[in-house]
Design an enzyme around this catalytic site. Structure first.
Site, PDB file in Angstrom:
ATOM      1  N   ASP A  82       0.856  -1.179   0.000  1.00 36.14           N
ATOM      2  CA  ASP A  82       0.000   0.000   0.000  1.00 36.14           C
ATOM      3  C   ASP A  82       0.897   1.236   0.000  1.00 36.14           C
ATOM      4  OD1 ASP A  82       0.943   0.233   2.574  1.00 36.14           O
ATOM      5  OD2 ASP A  82      -0.917  -0.380   3.522  1.00 36.14           O
ATOM      6  N   SER A  83       0.324   2.392  -0.238  1.00 32.01           N
ATOM      7  CA  SER A  83       1.128   3.596  -0.447  1.00 32.01           C
ATOM      8  C   SER A  83       1.472   4.336   0.834  1.00 32.01           C
ATOM      9  CB  SER A  83       0.373   4.555  -1.370  1.00 32.01           C
ATOM     10  OG  SER A  83      -0.808   5.022  -0.723  1.00 32.01           O
ATOM     11  N   ASP A 139      -7.501  -7.777   0.721  1.00 31.33           N
ATOM     12  CA  ASP A 139      -6.541  -7.909   1.819  1.00 31.33           C
ATOM     13  C   ASP A 139      -7.231  -7.475   3.097  1.00 31.33           C
ATOM     14  OD1 ASP A 139      -5.248  -5.210   3.141  1.00 31.33           O
ATOM     15  OD2 ASP A 139      -6.141  -4.822   1.184  1.00 31.33           O
TER      16      ASP A 139
END
Length: 374
Positions: free
Chosen positions: A89-90, A264
């Site tokens: 993820d970012s 997720d």
């Protein structure tokens, strides 16, 4: 990355993601390895549950151990000894979760480290650089996770800034000549017109896959389903669709019914450590005294190491004694349950029997099948 779509059953899709490091059968569930580990599990144990791909957390891995140590090992795959695909993820959601200790501007996010209070700045460019250092097979753009509830005007401003950040993410990803894949994230809260605007803008920029973000943040389940039913049919059929941070087993089932390919969530691992175990007949709370002398396996339909070797009474005993093995055995089971659920969904789509599979899933838990809007 290459995405192959084999067949469909209604809106549900059966396919695969093909990476240099291996193939991921879809619909897929990705266990979460926040700090470069699925808590309490070796990579071999995670793989044995059926997982093809893991999720790593850019924000936490950036703060600790940091890019320099990661590069000394090669990348995250080498650091944690997982030589299969990794999605990161970012960091946007974690920054959003910091609440009052962060300030969001057009440039990026200013915040204080939750570890030592140090002032830190994270922007789309830095997020792309960190994920490049991690060697992520799937990189996520840096976005703002719109809080819930939000007015339509608040959600619009947040979504439009996320679009501008998406373009900056794309530009930096390309400047780095990253050979891996970059996914866009559709925002817009519970407002369908904003989701439309977000998706249109992302498609114009161009991404390898599209995630639905900003859900599972407190909105009613009906709103999640409504947004998925609205958005998924608009995403290009040859691009994978990822529902971020979801969820309970029934959320995976409902997401697949609506055309989602990837999921997720920390739920199977976090709940396992709290004695909250998923089975074919519903949830078992292993801390309940009724299990103290129960010699039966946790789930007779499960083929995991835990269910093949240990009784409910033993798991109850380990939990009461706060033994580390208890959390590990619970985690092995919950992760295997999630992977068996995904295997069942994939098989049902292949054979055109998804409706029957979904009915059996809910019937075994004494529940009604939620409506699917045509």
């Amino acid at each position: 990355m290459k995405f192959e779509l084999d067949t469909t059953d209604g809106r549900a899709r059966r396919g695969r993601l093909i990476f240099d490091r291996g193939t991921v059968e879809t619909p897929a569930f990705m266990p979460v390895g926040t700090y470069g580990t699925v808590k309490g599990m070796t990579p071999e144990e995670v793989r044995a549950t059926g997982a093809d791909i893991l999720l790593g957390n850019t924000f936490h891995l950036w703060l600790r151990p940091g890019e320099e140590i990661m590069r000394k090992h090669g990348d995250l795959h080498d650091f944690m000894n997982w030589q299969r695909p990794i999605l990161t993820d970012s960091g946007g959601f974690q920054v959003f979760s910091l609440g009052d200790i962060r300030k969001i501007t057009e440039e990026g996010v200013h915040f204080r480290s939750p570890i030592n209070g140090e002032k830190i700045f994270l922007d789309p460019e830095k997020s792309m650089q960190i994920q490049h250092a991690l060697g992520s097979d799937v990189v996520m753009i840096f976005d703002e996770c719109t809080p819930y509830p939000a007015t339509e005007d608040e959600a619009r401003k947040s979504m439009q800034m996320s679009l501008r950040w998406a373009k900056r993410s794309r530009d930096e990803f390309d400047r780095l000549e990253n050979p891996n894949s970059l996914f866009g994230i559709i925002q817009g809260s519970v407002y369908e017109d904003l989701r439309d605007e977000s998706l249109k803008g992302l498609v114009e920029i161009g991404f390898d896959g599209y995630a639905v973000g900003g859900l599972a943040v407190g909105e009613p389940k009906e709103d999640m389903h409504r947004i998925l039913e609205h958005v998924c049919p608009q995403i290009l059929a040859d691009k994978p669709r990822y529902l971020m941070g979801v969820g309970k087993p029934e959320d995976l089932v409902e997401g697949v019914r609506r055309g989602i390919d990837m999921f997720d969530c920390v739920m199977p691992t976090r709940n396992a450590r709290n004695g909250h175990l998923f089975t074919s007949e519903g949830v078992i709370k292993i801390r309940n005294a009724r299990h103290r002398d129960d010699t039966s396996p946790l789930d007779p339909k499960c083929d995991c190491y835990t269910c093949k070797n240990y009784s409910r009474a033993y798991l109850y005993h380990l939990d009461r004694c706060n033994e580390i093995l208890g959390a590990r055995l619970n985690t092995i089971h919950n992760l295997r349950y999630y992977q068996m659920l995904m295997e069942g969904l994939r098989g049902a789509i292949e054979t055109g029997t998804l409706d029957a599979f979904v009915k059996d899933f809910y019937t075994s838990q004494g529940r009604e099948v939620p409506e699917l809007v045509d």
